[in-house]
Scaffold this motif. Structure first.
Motif, short mmCIF file in Angstrom:
data_model
loop_
_atom_site.label_atom_id
_atom_site.label_comp_id
_atom_site.label_asym_id
_atom_site.label_seq_id
_atom_site.Cartn_x
_atom_site.Cartn_y
_atom_site.Cartn_z
N LEU A 16 8.99 -12.02 15.03
CA LEU A 16 9.94 -12.17 16.14
C LEU A 16 9.27 -12.86 17.33
O LEU A 16 9.86 -13.73 17.97
N TYR A 17 8.04 -12.48 17.62
CA TYR A 17 7.32 -13.10 18.73
C TYR A 17 7.12 -14.59 18.46
O TYR A 17 7.30 -15.42 19.35
N GLN A 18 6.80 -14.94 17.23
CA GLN A 18 6.63 -16.35 16.86
C GLN A 18 7.93 -17.13 16.97
O GLN A 18 7.91 -18.34 17.21
N LYS A 19 9.07 -16.45 16.81
CA LYS A 19 10.37 -17.10 16.92
C LYS A 19 10.81 -17.27 18.38
O LYS A 19 11.87 -17.79 18.64
N SER A 76 2.38 -11.93 -10.28
CA SER A 76 1.32 -10.94 -10.45
C SER A 76 0.12 -11.19 -9.54
O SER A 76 -0.61 -10.26 -9.21
N ARG A 77 -0.09 -12.40 -9.09
CA ARG A 77 -1.22 -12.68 -8.21
C ARG A 77 -0.81 -12.74 -6.74
O ARG A 77 -1.64 -13.04 -5.89
N SER A 78 0.42 -12.45 -6.44
CA SER A 78 0.90 -12.43 -5.05
C SER A 78 0.49 -11.12 -4.40
O SER A 78 0.41 -10.09 -5.05
N SER A 79 0.26 -11.18 -3.10
CA SER A 79 -0.04 -9.94 -2.37
C SER A 79 1.26 -9.28 -1.94
O SER A 79 2.27 -9.96 -1.69
N LEU A 80 1.22 -7.98 -1.80
CA LEU A 80 2.39 -7.23 -1.36
C LEU A 80 2.78 -7.63 0.06
O LEU A 80 3.95 -7.86 0.34
N ALA A 81 1.79 -7.74 0.95
CA ALA A 81 2.08 -8.13 2.33
C ALA A 81 2.65 -9.55 2.39
O ALA A 81 3.54 -9.83 3.20
N GLY A 82 2.16 -10.45 1.56
CA GLY A 82 2.66 -11.82 1.54
C GLY A 82 4.11 -11.89 1.10
O GLY A 82 4.93 -12.62 1.68
N VAL A 83 4.45 -11.15 0.06
CA VAL A 83 5.83 -11.10 -0.42
C VAL A 83 6.72 -10.48 0.65
O VAL A 83 7.81 -10.97 0.93
N GLY A 84 6.24 -9.41 1.29
CA GLY A 84 7.00 -8.77 2.36
C GLY A 84 7.22 -9.71 3.53
O GLY A 84 8.32 -9.79 4.08
N GLN A 85 6.17 -10.42 3.93
CA GLN A 85 6.29 -11.35 5.06
C GLN A 85 7.29 -12.46 4.75
O GLN A 85 8.11 -12.82 5.60
N THR A 86 7.25 -13.00 3.55
CA THR A 86 8.20 -14.05 3.15
C THR A 86 9.63 -13.55 3.21
O THR A 86 10.52 -14.22 3.73
N LEU A 87 9.86 -12.34 2.70
CA LEU A 87 11.20 -11.76 2.73
C LEU A 87 11.67 -11.51 4.16
O LEU A 87 12.78 -11.90 4.54
N ILE A 88 10.83 -10.87 4.96
CA ILE A 88 11.21 -10.54 6.34
C ILE A 88 11.50 -11.81 7.14
O ILE A 88 12.47 -11.87 7.90
N LYS A 89 10.69 -12.83 6.95
CA LYS A 89 10.90 -14.10 7.66
C LYS A 89 12.26 -14.70 7.29
O LYS A 89 13.00 -15.16 8.15
N ARG A 142 7.42 -2.94 10.21
CA ARG A 142 7.61 -3.09 11.66
C ARG A 142 6.57 -4.02 12.26
O ARG A 142 6.88 -4.87 13.10
N SER A 143 5.33 -3.90 11.86
CA SER A 143 4.26 -4.75 12.37
C SER A 143 4.49 -6.22 12.03
O SER A 143 4.38 -7.11 12.89
N ILE A 144 4.84 -6.50 10.79
CA ILE A 144 5.13 -7.87 10.36
C ILE A 144 6.34 -8.40 11.12
O ILE A 144 6.34 -9.54 11.60
N THR A 145 7.37 -7.58 11.26
CA THR A 145 8.60 -7.98 11.94
C THR A 145 8.33 -8.35 13.40
O THR A 145 8.80 -9.38 13.89
#
Length: 179
Positions: A67-70, A157-170, A60-63
């Protein structure tokens, strides 16, 4: 071209193909409705169906930020107790119904809700991050779903969980835009 250059080119091509397999994603998204700048958008709780505490709140926080950036500047956020995770709180359906009623009373035209099915590092030697998310955009006047998206993504393996999540959500939010 020298034989050694051809071998190097083939090796790099094979390595690139393997690299692409390391970060796989699947995304299914419907076309989004057009939003007027004045349309209110309420971001409701994201149900957590994972074993990871507060995964729904992270999504929710990433989303909200994306959305605000969009251009969604008329965003409202459901005042959820940040210490309570939906999975632990009991019925996610009941919580979503309460949140939708709140969105109606707040004057929002649309409400974004959804769930997170996976938010973790895979067990194994590499510990790759893996994320799975579903979104539903609801017209608050009649509770009809007007847009939906579901996706999953794993990283290297060196990716962060938040980074992968942000890429997907975007990628999932891409069809939503403000006119």
């Amino acid at each position: 071209m020298k034989v050694s250059n051809i071998k190097h080119a083939k090796l790099w091509t094979a390595l690139a193909a393997l690299g692409l397999l390391g970060a796989c994603s699947t995304v299914d998204v419907s076309s989004g409705p057009g939003f007027a700048a004045a349309d209110g958008l309420a971001v409701l709780p994201i149900a957590n169906y994972t074993e990871t505490p507060e995964a729904g709140q992270r999504v929710r926080s990433i989303t909200q930020s994306l959305l605000y950036q969009k251009g969604f500047t008329n965003l409202q956020s459901y005042p959820q107790d940040e210490t309570t995770d939906l999975l632990m709180a009991g019925s996610a359906d009941r919580m979503q119904q309460q949140a939708l009623e709140w969105a109606r009373s707040s004057g929002a035209r649309y409400a974004l809700t959804g769930s997170v099915q996976e938010w973790r590092y895979k067990v194994g030697l590499d510990g790759e991050p893996a994320v799975g998310v579903t979104f539903h955009l609801v017209d608050v006047s009649n509770a009809a779903v007007v847009w939906s998206a579901t996706g999953s993504r794993s990283g290297w393996s060196r990716s962060s969980l938040a980074g992968v999540g942000q890429t997907l959500i975007k990628e999932m939010l891409d069809p939503l835009s403000v006119k």
